[in-house]
Design an enzyme around this catalytic site. Structure first.
Site, PDB file in Angstrom:
ATOM      1  N   LYS A  79       0.868  -1.185   0.000  1.00 57.87           N
ATOM      2  CA  LYS A  79       0.000   0.000   0.000  1.00 57.87           C
ATOM      3  C   LYS A  79       0.902   1.231   0.000  1.00 57.87           C
ATOM      4  O   LYS A  79       2.065   1.148   0.435  1.00 57.87           O
ATOM      5  CB  LYS A  79      -0.846  -0.010   1.290  1.00 57.87           C
ATOM      6  N   GLY A 178     -25.964   1.709   1.575  1.00 57.60           N
ATOM      7  CA  GLY A 178     -24.995   2.330   0.671  1.00 57.60           C
ATOM      8  C   GLY A 178     -25.173   1.791  -0.735  1.00 57.60           C
ATOM      9  O   GLY A 178     -24.750   0.683  -1.042  1.00 57.60           O
ATOM     10  N   VAL A 179     -25.863   2.576  -1.570  1.00 60.28           N
ATOM     11  CA  VAL A 179     -26.118   2.099  -2.932  1.00 60.28           C
ATOM     12  C   VAL A 179     -25.351   2.962  -3.934  1.00 60.28           C
ATOM     13  O   VAL A 179     -25.915   3.523  -4.869  1.00 60.28           O
ATOM     14  CB  VAL A 179     -27.637   2.023  -3.249  1.00 60.28           C
ATOM     15  N   GLY A 180     -24.050   3.051  -3.716  1.00 61.79           N
ATOM     16  CA  GLY A 180     -23.161   3.762  -4.639  1.00 61.79           C
ATOM     17  C   GLY A 180     -22.753   2.827  -5.766  1.00 61.79           C
ATOM     18  O   GLY A 180     -23.552   2.012  -6.243  1.00 61.79           O
ATOM     19  N   VAL A 182     -20.843   0.153  -5.933  1.00 58.96           N
ATOM     20  CA  VAL A 182     -20.937  -1.301  -5.699  1.00 58.96           C
ATOM     21  C   VAL A 182     -22.354  -1.686  -5.251  1.00 58.96           C
ATOM     22  O   VAL A 182     -22.989  -2.563  -5.849  1.00 58.96           O
ATOM     23  CB  VAL A 182     -19.907  -1.773  -4.636  1.00 58.96           C
TER      24      VAL A 182
HETATM   25  P1  NAD Z   1     -19.376   4.789  -3.334  1.00 58.62           P
HETATM   26  O1  NAD Z   1     -18.785   6.018  -2.751  1.00 58.62           O
HETATM   27  O2  NAD Z   1     -19.656   4.729  -4.805  1.00 58.62           O
HETATM   28  O3  NAD Z   1     -20.750   4.439  -2.574  1.00 58.62           O
HETATM   29  C1  NAD Z   1     -20.911   4.523  -1.207  1.00 58.62           C
HETATM   30  C2  NAD Z   1     -22.365   4.874  -0.937  1.00 58.62           C
HETATM   31  O4  NAD Z   1     -22.584   4.819   0.464  1.00 58.62           O
HETATM   32  C3  NAD Z   1     -22.742   6.294  -1.388  1.00 58.62           C
HETATM   33  O5  NAD Z   1     -23.929   6.245  -2.137  1.00 58.62           O
HETATM   34  C4  NAD Z   1     -22.912   7.051  -0.076  1.00 58.62           C
HETATM   35  O6  NAD Z   1     -23.894   8.069  -0.140  1.00 58.62           O
HETATM   36  C5  NAD Z   1     -23.334   5.940   0.864  1.00 58.62           C
HETATM   37  N1  NAD Z   1     -23.068   6.198   2.287  1.00 58.62           N
HETATM   38  C6  NAD Z   1     -21.971   6.750   2.851  1.00 58.62           C
HETATM   39  N2  NAD Z   1     -22.106   6.783   4.187  1.00 58.62           N
HETATM   40  C7  NAD Z   1     -23.299   6.234   4.474  1.00 58.62           C
HETATM   41  C8  NAD Z   1     -23.996   5.961   5.665  1.00 58.62           C
HETATM   42  N3  NAD Z   1     -23.482   6.280   6.850  1.00 58.62           N
HETATM   43  N4  NAD Z   1     -25.199   5.367   5.569  1.00 58.62           N
HETATM   44  C9  NAD Z   1     -25.735   5.019   4.376  1.00 58.62           C
HETATM   45  N5  NAD Z   1     -25.118   5.259   3.215  1.00 58.62           N
HETATM   46  C10 NAD Z   1     -23.921   5.853   3.251  1.00 58.62           C
HETATM   47  O7  NAD Z   1     -18.378   3.608  -2.878  1.00 58.62           O
HETATM   48  P2  NAD Z   1     -18.265   2.150  -3.512  1.00 58.62           P
HETATM   49  O8  NAD Z   1     -17.165   2.136  -4.512  1.00 58.62           O
HETATM   50  O9  NAD Z   1     -19.615   1.666  -3.877  1.00 58.62           O
HETATM   51  O10 NAD Z   1     -17.716   1.333  -2.248  1.00 58.62           O
HETATM   52  C11 NAD Z   1     -18.577   0.981  -1.172  1.00 58.62           C
HETATM   53  C12 NAD Z   1     -17.787   0.268  -0.102  1.00 58.62           C
HETATM   54  O11 NAD Z   1     -17.167  -0.904  -0.631  1.00 58.62           O
HETATM   55  C13 NAD Z   1     -16.632   1.089   0.497  1.00 58.62           C
HETATM   56  O12 NAD Z   1     -16.479   0.755   1.855  1.00 58.62           O
HETATM   57  C14 NAD Z   1     -15.419   0.594  -0.282  1.00 58.62           C
HETATM   58  O13 NAD Z   1     -14.212   0.776   0.454  1.00 58.62           O
HETATM   59  C15 NAD Z   1     -15.757  -0.880  -0.437  1.00 58.62           C
HETATM   60  N6  NAD Z   1     -15.105  -1.521  -1.576  1.00 58.62           N
HETATM   61  C16 NAD Z   1     -15.295  -1.058  -2.832  1.00 58.62           C
HETATM   62  C17 NAD Z   1     -14.677  -1.680  -3.909  1.00 58.62           C
HETATM   63  C18 NAD Z   1     -14.878  -1.180  -5.303  1.00 58.62           C
HETATM   64  O14 NAD Z   1     -14.541  -1.918  -6.250  1.00 58.62           O
HETATM   65  N7  NAD Z   1     -15.434  -0.004  -5.510  1.00 58.62           N
HETATM   66  C19 NAD Z   1     -13.859  -2.804  -3.683  1.00 58.62           C
HETATM   67  C20 NAD Z   1     -13.700  -3.290  -2.379  1.00 58.62           C
HETATM   68  C21 NAD Z   1     -14.325  -2.639  -1.327  1.00 58.62           C
END
Ligand code: NAD
Length: 350
Positions: A79, A178-180, A182
């Site tokens: 990292k 969290g519906v971002g 992923v």
């Molecule tokens: P993202 O930022 O696209 O989505 C996160 C979502 O969570 C957003 O819509 C945000 O509004 C919401 N959110 C934040 N805080 C919140 C809360 N307290 N309550 C409810 N909703 C909340 O992120 P992502 O890329 O979808 O990643 C989501 C998680 O998965 C993160 O923890 C990330 O570290 C982990 N992750 C992602 C990947 C990847 O490929 N993107 C890989 C491994 C792990």
């Protein structure tokens, strides 16, 4: 540019870079390369001190070793961190970071992480080839999120089999926090398989958009964890499983993509005591790293190979559940045991 080594027990190499010209102050930690070069993202944060940054980079690089060992990516764990305000990025800083990464001659391979975007990595790439996760147009593996979501779906299949003896998504109530990138994709995939998806997010506009498009049920984030459901999928932030939330849970399993879901390892025991099956985060969210790892194969990135290898998430979770059952330990302890077994096997081969 001054590169100096920091001796840390249990880590193969930890290095610091100070570059007066660009203002770069960064650390790279290579935890373990038994199974392959150390891959892990670069993050930029305004750490209060170098010690704080060192603590973070050590913890995260070790986590990457375990994640890759379980996912069988053929990679080790590393990292890097830039100590600084992400609002004060500069081209010179990322060129210097590229030289820093290059100085490790491929022992460390970088990727995106917190506050670092593809545009930053494209600058890093000018000085080193040891960069992954760039755009498809550049022959790289692109955005990992859809693969993380698909890996999670495969993981939930293993969870349902562990709970019920069969993987039947039909009418299973699955709550996604969290519906971002992923969580949003995971919600769609689950709905396609007949699950009853309930979503919650602090971004109301995003919830409204998905409810309108797919007809999902939604709940407010406050108190969402007490909603009865089969599977609770945290896909927002870390540390959501803690002393306050675990007693509230009314799910049969926790299986989602968020990193570092357990506030402390002991919270894995609390979940076990409540008979809630926990899919260890770094096992179920490995789809992204699996996708990136395909870039390292001779011939470069190939989506077909990536999709086939995503099945590892399912088989590895099955193994984790089996170890936990057999040895009567928590699933997070079982995941660590599986990683350590694979690293030990790699050491024997070497
Ligand atoms: P993202 O930022 O696209 O989505 C996160 C979502 O969570 C957003 O819509 C945000 O509004 C919401 N959110 C934040 N805080 C919140 C809360 N307290 N309550 C409810 N909703 C909340 O992120 P992502 O890329 O979808 O990643 C989501 C998680 O998965 C993160 O923890 C990330 O570290 C982990 N992750 C992602 C990947 C990847 O490929 N993107 C890989 C491994 C792990």
């Amino acid at each position: 540019m001054e590169i100096t080594e920091i001796e840390v027990d249990g880590y193969e190499k930890v290095v610091r870079c100070r570059d007066q010209k660009s203002g770069l102050h960064a650390l790279i930690a290579v935890h373990d390369t038994t199974l392959g070069p150390a891959l892990g993202g670069l993050r930029m944060l305004p750490y209060a001190s170098e010690d704080e940054a060192l603590f973070d980079v050590l913890r995260l690089s070790k986590g990457m070793t375990y994640k890759s060992a379980v996912a069988e990516t053929g990679l080790g764990g590393g990292k890097s961190v830039i100590i600084g305000d992400p609002k004060r990025k500069s081209e010179d800083m990322f060129l210097a970071m590229g030289k820093f990464v290059n100085s490790l001659e491929g022992k460390y391979i970088t990727a995106e992480d917190m506050n670092i975007g593809i545009a930053d990595l494209e600058v890093v790439r000018k000085e080193t080839k040891w960069v992954t996760g760039l755009s498809r147009e550049m022959g790289s593996s692109g955005n990992p999120s859809p693969y993380t979501a698909l890996g999670c779906l495969y993981g939930i299949r293993a969870v349902l089999e562990e709970l019920d003896g069969k993987a039947d998504f039909k009418d299973k109530r699955i709550l996604i926090q969290g519906v971002g990138a992923v969580g949003g994709r995971l919600a769609e995939l689950l709905k396609e398989r007949g699950a009853q998806v309930i979503i919650c997010d602090i971004n109301q506009a995003r919830v409204d958009e998905l409810v309108k498009k797919h007809g999902f049920e939604s709940v407010s984030d406050a108190g969402h964890a007490s909603l009865p459901c089969d599977v609770y999928a945290p896909c927002a932030r870390g540390a959501g499983l803690n002393d306050e939330t675990i007693p509230m849970l009314r799910c049969r399993a926790v299986a989602g993509a968020a990193n570092n879901q357990l506030l402390e390892p002991r919270h894995g025991r609390d979940l076990k005591a409540r008979k809630i099956l926990y899919a260890p985060d770094y096992v179920i969210n490995a789809g992204g790293i699996i996708n990136v790892s395909i870039e390292m194969l001779p011939g470069g990135y190939d989506e077909k190979k990536a999709l086939a290898k995503l099945e590892n998430v399912y088989t590895n979770l099955k193994k984790v559940f089996e170890i936990a059952r057999k040895d009567n330990i928590t699933t997070n302890e079982a995941a660590a045991r599986l990683a350590e077994l694979r690293i030990a096997a790699g050491k024997k081969k070497a």
